[in-house]
Scaffold this active site. Sequence first.
Site, short mmCIF file in Angstrom:
data_model
loop_
_atom_site.label_atom_id
_atom_site.label_comp_id
_atom_site.label_asym_id
_atom_site.label_seq_id
_atom_site.Cartn_x
_atom_site.Cartn_y
_atom_site.Cartn_z
N ASP A 291 0.88 -1.17 0.00
CA ASP A 291 0.00 0.00 0.00
C ASP A 291 0.92 1.22 0.00
O ASP A 291 2.14 1.13 0.10
CB ASP A 291 -0.96 -0.03 1.19
CG ASP A 291 -2.20 0.81 0.93
OD1 ASP A 291 -3.23 0.58 1.56
OD2 ASP A 291 -2.14 1.72 0.05
C1 GLC Z 1 -4.39 4.31 -0.24
C2 GLC Z 1 -5.28 3.14 0.15
C3 GLC Z 1 -5.38 2.06 -0.90
C4 GLC Z 1 -5.28 2.70 -2.27
C5 GLC Z 1 -3.88 3.25 -2.42
C6 GLC Z 1 -3.67 3.94 -3.78
O1 GLC Z 1 -3.65 4.71 0.87
O2 GLC Z 1 -5.01 2.50 1.39
O3 GLC Z 1 -6.60 1.36 -0.71
O4 GLC Z 1 -5.55 1.74 -3.30
O5 GLC Z 1 -3.53 4.14 -1.36
O6 GLC Z 1 -4.48 5.04 -3.88
#
Ligand code: GLC
Length: 748
Positions: A291
């Site tokens: 993430d």
């Molecule tokens: C965010 C979220 C994740 C998302 C990613 C890209 O922090 O936790 O669900 O897909 O970053 O935007």
Amino acid sequence: MKKPLILALIILSFSFTDCQPNRQPNKETTHAFANKIDSLLSLMTLDEKIGQLNQLTGNGEVTGPVTLSQNYQEAIRNGQVGSMLNVNGAAYTYKIQKIAVEESRLGIPLIFGYDVIHGYKTIFPIPLGESASWDLEAIETKCKGCCCRSCRRRTTLDFAPMVDIARDPRWGRIMEGAGEDPYLGSQIARARVRGFQGNDLSENNTIMACAKHFMAYGAAEAGRDYNTVDMSKRRLHEVYLPPFKAAVDEGVATIMTSFNEFNGIPMTGNKVYVNELLRHQWNFNGIVVSDWGSIAEMITHGAATDRKDAAEQAMNASVDMDMEGHAYLHHLKELVSNGVISQNQIDQAVKRILEKKFELGLFEDPYRYCDIEREATVTLSKKHRSLARESARKSMILLKNDHKTLPFSKNVKTIAVIGPLGESKVDMIGTWNARGEGKDAVSLVEGISNVVPDARILYAKGCETEGTSTSEFNKALQIAQKADIVIAAVGERAMMSGEALSRQDIRLPGMQEALVKKLASLKKPMAVVLFNGRPLVITEVAKVAPAILESWLAGTEAGNAIADVLFGDYNPSGKLPVTFPYSLGQVPVYYAHKNTGRPRIENSRYTSKYIDGPNKPLYPFGYGLSYTSFSYNNLLVPETMSGEETLLISVDVTNTGEWAGEEVVQLYINDSVASVTRPVKALKKFKKILLQPGKTQTVQFELTTDDLAFYNRNWKWVAEPGYFTIFVGGNSENTLSRDFQLVYNNKN
Ligand code: GLC
């Protein structure tokens, strides 16, 4: 379109006929790609290989804390980027892809990721709302029809579905998943993966899906986002892992690791669960992406000394792609040089990424996902709006309807809409709304005027969604007095649920509860319409409101869909995918609880209870009313089942009202005595049926021993002989039940 000669030679030698549907690449496909991947890999320097593991954010939304900025165009030119996220629009995507393909040494195309969580331009109900439909076919169609066709003009990787089980409504991201139950969550995860990926990622209406956030992210302590997760292996495997396993079994292309630690180890560096369970036990050979910054955040967790240490742990956990962590790019080379990370580990990660790029057809046509002309056609087409309206209708749950208050007559003369969300448009599309815009959404007032154009509609805000002011109450009450019916539009703003948007108090925010009580005191026909991204504590509202309609945050067509339900153009059929607590003090409260040794007995002191409130929630999992009514009769369950048999169950469901209506027939089991205690009920099957007034349908289910199985004391997946109870009904509380015995012929 120029591309480096080397890559062109590899592509030319790649005959597309080698390529089979890729959902579960068969041996031929893997072999064909393996040949091409090996050829390409042999040309790559270590720097270029590490570059493929690096994912940077582009010029679009920033969806996380920016720690280190980087000139991503220059990095792409230098072969230091394998994928981008949040790149705005087809034209800019084309520009960025062109740099990768025509200006880097090998010209390897980029993967573009984006969060298309519940729609791209036309926004659908938030996923928790969509899950309330229990309509797997509709969910799959939505993912395929609208998300893919729309967003694939710029996206090859959709960071969806979020499959985290959530049982704490304080957690803001409960809006993003499918609720509290592992079986319902697993079925919906499968439907969403099928919808996004289809059978061939190179097709024109498919994109890579991403099951997230691995794992147990929804169990953040106290519902506070990113907080610690600590639980037993049993709860993990019985509650939080099943939707991920379902997504993997459905062929999901990518998995995203979660921010949280699990029992002391941050998930993005958790070798036991990412490498050993996901990769080796579940045979997941897709891409694991971190993430946002979660590799580097291992330092903040106190689990890594620096980015180099974090990179080592993440690579050893077999995380392939570093999203905005700036750890792999800057430290993997040194780790390989020092022999801490092997060249093979790097190669395996690169191969998994290149394989998906081949499956997507990017080497054939790197610009296939940058379709500027087609993007222009994504103008909130009537078809997408119609699908969004239908999806929103199906998501709504009728929680209360005393004296058949609803549906209202379309002949009503004057309607008062009172409440801070009655005219809101932007709140209808919730968070994670991609390229959706509030201006395109239909507010409740607009929807009512569309559905009952001859009525006079009066509107008053009554109060804000937050704050303590009641200064507008009197004006609102005066307006309500003039009306034949009153519709209270109350709930949460869009930015009160979603990522990093947990709440400590999950009642109606501000003075809305008091407003509803004042409106109810007028004793007019009244319905409360809830706008919310989580279960709310609406116990006080339920005491005074004759009718309550749960509309969630229903998307671009919210107002029209709500009006369709309120005025009888659609008979609500939604069922709660998550429990609505009686009070916050009950949380976590869910239907699949254990019996304990002292279950609550009224007026008995030494039992498991509260002295200041009930054990039962306000509204249970699986609950939802209809404008008609259904009766359940004649539940037939064989008295015994052998280990080899399938248990055939049937029940007669009758529409006993005057409306045609849909009912979700739910089947739960209880294993009354087992080597480890089992939940009082566990959902195992459901079917959504449509019944005309007066009609009866015999609904059948089949259970196998696998449906009865669990991890026993020795951690073996078994269905133990003994007595079970089958429960069948329209929610998890009011059911018919029958016992049966599982007997093994060759076992006692
Ligand atoms: C965010 C979220 C994740 C998302 C990613 C890209 O922090 O936790 O669900 O897909 O970053 O935007």
